[in-house]
Design a protein around this motif. Structure first.
Motif, PDB file in Angstrom:
ATOM      1  N   VAL A 126       0.875  -1.164   0.000  1.00  0.00           N
ATOM      2  CA  VAL A 126       0.000   0.000   0.000  1.00  0.00           C
ATOM      3  C   VAL A 126       0.916   1.218   0.000  1.00  0.00           C
ATOM      4  CG1 VAL A 126      -1.732   1.283   1.292  1.00  0.00           C
ATOM      5  CG2 VAL A 126      -1.841  -1.223   1.203  1.00  0.00           C
ATOM      6  N   GLU A 127       0.685   2.107  -0.954  1.00  0.00           N
ATOM      7  CA  GLU A 127       1.485   3.327  -1.040  1.00  0.00           C
ATOM      8  C   GLU A 127       0.630   4.513  -0.644  1.00  0.00           C
ATOM      9  OE1 GLU A 127       4.464   5.478  -4.169  1.00  0.00           O
ATOM     10  OE2 GLU A 127       2.566   4.714  -4.953  1.00  0.00           O
ATOM     11  N   GLU A 128       1.097   5.238   0.354  1.00  0.00           N
ATOM     12  CA  GLU A 128       0.404   6.444   0.781  1.00  0.00           C
ATOM     13  C   GLU A 128       0.750   7.537  -0.223  1.00  0.00           C
ATOM     14  OE1 GLU A 128      -0.866   9.672   2.710  1.00  0.00           O
ATOM     15  OE2 GLU A 128       0.989   9.289   3.765  1.00  0.00           O
ATOM     16  N   MET A 129      -0.258   8.070  -0.884  1.00  0.00           N
ATOM     17  CA  MET A 129      -0.053   8.976  -2.021  1.00  0.00           C
ATOM     18  C   MET A 129       0.698  10.253  -1.641  1.00  0.00           C
ATOM     19  SD  MET A 129      -1.650   7.555  -4.697  1.00  0.00           S
ATOM     20  CE  MET A 129      -2.940   8.239  -5.689  1.00  0.00           C
ATOM     21  N   SER A 130       0.390  10.826  -0.508  1.00  0.00           N
ATOM     22  CA  SER A 130       1.002  12.114  -0.171  1.00  0.00           C
ATOM     23  C   SER A 130       2.475  11.989   0.217  1.00  0.00           C
ATOM     24  CB  SER A 130       0.219  12.809   0.947  1.00  0.00           C
ATOM     25  OG  SER A 130       0.265  12.036   2.119  1.00  0.00           O
ATOM     26  N   THR A 131       2.847  10.900   0.876  1.00  0.00           N
ATOM     27  CA  THR A 131       4.232  10.740   1.327  1.00  0.00           C
ATOM     28  C   THR A 131       5.033   9.778   0.461  1.00  0.00           C
ATOM     29  OG1 THR A 131       3.712   8.893   2.796  1.00  0.00           O
ATOM     30  CG2 THR A 131       3.530  11.143   3.715  1.00  0.00           C
ATOM     31  N   PHE A 146       1.782  -4.979   2.838  1.00  0.00           N
ATOM     32  CA  PHE A 146       0.440  -5.318   3.307  1.00  0.00           C
ATOM     33  C   PHE A 146       0.256  -6.829   3.430  1.00  0.00           C
ATOM     34  CE2 PHE A 146      -4.011  -6.279   2.775  1.00  0.00           C
ATOM     35  CZ  PHE A 146      -4.625  -5.376   3.623  1.00  0.00           C
ATOM     36  N   ALA A 147       0.725  -7.583   2.429  1.00  0.00           N
ATOM     37  CA  ALA A 147       0.553  -9.043   2.435  1.00  0.00           C
ATOM     38  C   ALA A 147       1.707  -9.692   1.682  1.00  0.00           C
ATOM     39  CB  ALA A 147      -0.775  -9.429   1.794  1.00  0.00           C
ATOM     40  N   TYR A 148       2.046 -10.880   2.111  1.00  0.00           N
ATOM     41  CA  TYR A 148       3.132 -11.644   1.485  1.00  0.00           C
ATOM     42  C   TYR A 148       2.634 -13.043   1.163  1.00  0.00           C
ATOM     43  CZ  TYR A 148       7.330 -14.527   1.159  1.00  0.00           C
ATOM     44  OH  TYR A 148       8.283 -15.409   0.734  1.00  0.00           O
ATOM     45  N   TYR A 149       3.021 -13.536  -0.010  1.00  0.00           N
ATOM     46  CA  TYR A 149       2.716 -14.907  -0.439  1.00  0.00           C
ATOM     47  C   TYR A 149       3.992 -15.539  -0.982  1.00  0.00           C
ATOM     48  CZ  TYR A 149      -2.026 -12.993  -0.549  1.00  0.00           C
ATOM     49  OH  TYR A 149      -3.201 -12.371  -0.235  1.00  0.00           O
ATOM     50  N   ARG A 150       4.143 -16.820  -0.744  1.00  0.00           N
ATOM     51  CA  ARG A 150       5.302 -17.558  -1.246  1.00  0.00           C
ATOM     52  C   ARG A 150       4.798 -18.672  -2.150  1.00  0.00           C
ATOM     53  NH1 ARG A 150      10.699 -17.826  -1.986  1.00  0.00           N
ATOM     54  NH2 ARG A 150      11.568 -19.855  -1.569  1.00  0.00           N
ATOM     55  N   LYS A 151       5.141 -18.583  -3.420  1.00  0.00           N
ATOM     56  CA  LYS A 151       4.833 -19.605  -4.417  1.00  0.00           C
ATOM     57  C   LYS A 151       3.328 -19.813  -4.622  1.00  0.00           C
ATOM     58  CE  LYS A 151       9.215 -21.946  -3.862  1.00  0.00           C
ATOM     59  NZ  LYS A 151       9.930 -23.206  -3.803  1.00  0.00           N
ATOM     60  N   PHE A 199      -7.822 -18.746   1.092  1.00  0.00           N
ATOM     61  CA  PHE A 199      -8.384 -18.158   2.316  1.00  0.00           C
ATOM     62  C   PHE A 199      -7.627 -16.886   2.699  1.00  0.00           C
ATOM     63  CE2 PHE A 199     -10.068 -22.513   3.068  1.00  0.00           C
ATOM     64  CZ  PHE A 199     -11.406 -22.165   3.162  1.00  0.00           C
ATOM     65  N   GLN A 200      -6.295 -16.920   2.608  1.00  0.00           N
ATOM     66  CA  GLN A 200      -5.508 -15.723   2.920  1.00  0.00           C
ATOM     67  C   GLN A 200      -5.835 -14.595   1.951  1.00  0.00           C
ATOM     68  OE1 GLN A 200      -1.211 -16.166   2.890  1.00  0.00           O
ATOM     69  NE2 GLN A 200      -0.914 -13.962   3.018  1.00  0.00           N
ATOM     70  N   LEU A 201      -5.921 -14.922   0.651  1.00  0.00           N
ATOM     71  CA  LEU A 201      -6.235 -13.911  -0.354  1.00  0.00           C
ATOM     72  C   LEU A 201      -7.607 -13.301  -0.087  1.00  0.00           C
ATOM     73  CD1 LEU A 201      -5.464 -12.408  -2.946  1.00  0.00           C
ATOM     74  CD2 LEU A 201      -6.395 -14.351  -4.242  1.00  0.00           C
ATOM     75  N   HIS A 202      -8.577 -14.111   0.272  1.00  0.00           N
ATOM     76  CA  HIS A 202      -9.919 -13.619   0.577  1.00  0.00           C
ATOM     77  C   HIS A 202      -9.871 -12.593   1.703  1.00  0.00           C
ATOM     78  CE1 HIS A 202     -14.046 -13.984   2.358  1.00  0.00           C
ATOM     79  NE2 HIS A 202     -14.329 -13.735   1.102  1.00  0.00           N
ATOM     80  N   ARG A 203      -9.177 -12.930   2.753  1.00  0.00           N
ATOM     81  CA  ARG A 203      -9.051 -12.026   3.904  1.00  0.00           C
ATOM     82  C   ARG A 203      -8.349 -10.724   3.505  1.00  0.00           C
ATOM     83  NH1 ARG A 203      -6.192 -15.262   7.005  1.00  0.00           N
ATOM     84  NH2 ARG A 203      -4.229 -14.315   6.365  1.00  0.00           N
ATOM     85  N   ASP A 204      -7.260 -10.845   2.740  1.00  0.00           N
ATOM     86  CA  ASP A 204      -6.502  -9.658   2.327  1.00  0.00           C
ATOM     87  C   ASP A 204      -7.305  -8.769   1.384  1.00  0.00           C
ATOM     88  OD1 ASP A 204      -4.366 -10.534   3.864  1.00  0.00           O
ATOM     89  OD2 ASP A 204      -3.345 -11.481   2.168  1.00  0.00           O
ATOM     90  N   LEU A 205      -8.004  -9.370   0.441  1.00  0.00           N
ATOM     91  CA  LEU A 205      -8.793  -8.585  -0.516  1.00  0.00           C
ATOM     92  C   LEU A 205      -9.916  -7.815   0.176  1.00  0.00           C
ATOM     93  CD1 LEU A 205      -9.022 -11.148  -3.439  1.00  0.00           C
ATOM     94  CD2 LEU A 205      -7.772  -8.977  -3.466  1.00  0.00           C
ATOM     95  N   LYS A 206     -10.567  -8.443   1.144  1.00  0.00           N
ATOM     96  CA  LYS A 206     -11.639  -7.744   1.868  1.00  0.00           C
ATOM     97  C   LYS A 206     -11.102  -6.495   2.558  1.00  0.00           C
ATOM     98  CE  LYS A 206     -13.525 -10.737   4.520  1.00  0.00           C
ATOM     99  NZ  LYS A 206     -14.326 -11.635   5.362  1.00  0.00           N
ATOM    100  N   LEU A 230      -8.228  -4.833   1.564  1.00  0.00           N
ATOM    101  CA  LEU A 230      -7.738  -3.911   0.532  1.00  0.00           C
ATOM    102  C   LEU A 230      -8.867  -3.115  -0.109  1.00  0.00           C
ATOM    103  CD1 LEU A 230      -5.017  -6.128  -1.193  1.00  0.00           C
ATOM    104  CD2 LEU A 230      -4.627  -3.963   0.021  1.00  0.00           C
ATOM    105  N   ILE A 231     -10.006  -3.737  -0.285  1.00  0.00           N
ATOM    106  CA  ILE A 231     -11.147  -3.070  -0.924  1.00  0.00           C
ATOM    107  C   ILE A 231     -11.639  -1.889  -0.093  1.00  0.00           C
ATOM    108  CG2 ILE A 231     -13.612  -3.439  -1.415  1.00  0.00           C
ATOM    109  CD1 ILE A 231     -12.778  -6.046  -2.792  1.00  0.00           C
ATOM    110  N   THR A 232     -11.406  -1.918   1.204  1.00  0.00           N
ATOM    111  CA  THR A 232     -11.898  -0.837   2.063  1.00  0.00           C
ATOM    112  C   THR A 232     -10.997   0.399   2.061  1.00  0.00           C
ATOM    113  OG1 THR A 232     -10.762  -1.623   4.058  1.00  0.00           O
ATOM    114  CG2 THR A 232     -12.979  -2.520   3.607  1.00  0.00           C
ATOM    115  N   LEU A 233      -9.819   0.305   1.469  1.00  0.00           N
ATOM    116  CA  LEU A 233      -8.901   1.446   1.452  1.00  0.00           C
ATOM    117  C   LEU A 233      -9.453   2.595   0.616  1.00  0.00           C
ATOM    118  CD1 LEU A 233      -5.427  -0.264   0.962  1.00  0.00           C
ATOM    119  CD2 LEU A 233      -6.340   0.761   3.041  1.00  0.00           C
ATOM    120  N   ASP A 234      -9.191   3.792   1.057  1.00  0.00           N
ATOM    121  CA  ASP A 234      -9.566   4.992   0.322  1.00  0.00           C
ATOM    122  C   ASP A 234      -8.589   5.164  -0.847  1.00  0.00           C
ATOM    123  OD1 ASP A 234     -10.005   7.544  -0.664  1.00  0.00           O
ATOM    124  OD2 ASP A 234     -10.129   8.477   1.328  1.00  0.00           O
ATOM    125  N   ARG A 235      -9.061   4.887  -2.065  1.00  0.00           N
ATOM    126  CA  ARG A 235      -8.186   4.904  -3.235  1.00  0.00           C
ATOM    127  C   ARG A 235      -7.754   6.313  -3.627  1.00  0.00           C
ATOM    128  NH1 ARG A 235      -7.756  -0.243  -5.642  1.00  0.00           N
ATOM    129  NH2 ARG A 235      -6.126   0.807  -6.792  1.00  0.00           N
TER     130      ARG A 235
END
Length: 120
Positions: free
Chosen positions: A9-14, A20-25, A95-102, A104-109
């Motif tokens: 996640v990149e904060e636009m102003s700074t 935010f999340a890491y996956y291996r393979k 399952f991890q992706l589901h949790r992470d996506l839920k 991420l979707i709430t972030l103010d784009r």
């Protein structure tokens, strides 16, 4: 060696980049982004609102019909990309992706960009 993937996640102003999340393979996830954005190695792209909703719907469909996983979000082959089976590892990542996506979707784009990055 292996496929390492991140959501940042990149904060636009700074321009601060926060892991935010890491996956291996988790080659199925990488396959989605590589096919769509034709990534190099290492590869990086901005995750769109469409990507988030597409992947969330795909994960939900896989949860309700696991036998459809090969059609919805198939494994993706490559060097050191891990398992090519639809077994425990694949579904744990779903399952991890589901949790992470839920989350991420709430972030103010208007304040944050979401970045996918992979290296193998």
């Amino acid at each position: 060696m292996g496929l390492d993937m991140y959501f940042y996640v990149e904060e636009m102003s700074t321009k601060e980049l926060i892991e935010f999340a890491y996956y291996r393979k988790f080659n199925a996830l990488h396959g989605y982004f590589d096919k769509k954005y034709k990534l190099d190695n290492p590869g990086r792209c901005e995750v769109t609102e469409f990507d988030l909703h597409y992947l969330l719907n795909a994960v939900r469909e896989i949860h309700s019909s696991p036998e459809r996983a090969p059609k919805i979000l198939p494994y993706y082959t490559g060097p050191f990309f891990g398992s090519y089976e639809y077994g425990d590892i694949y579904f744990e990542y779903m399952f991890q992706l589901h949790r992470d996506l839920k989350r991420l979707i709430t972030l103010d784009r208007s304040k944050y960009r979401i970045i996918y990055q992979a290296d193998y």
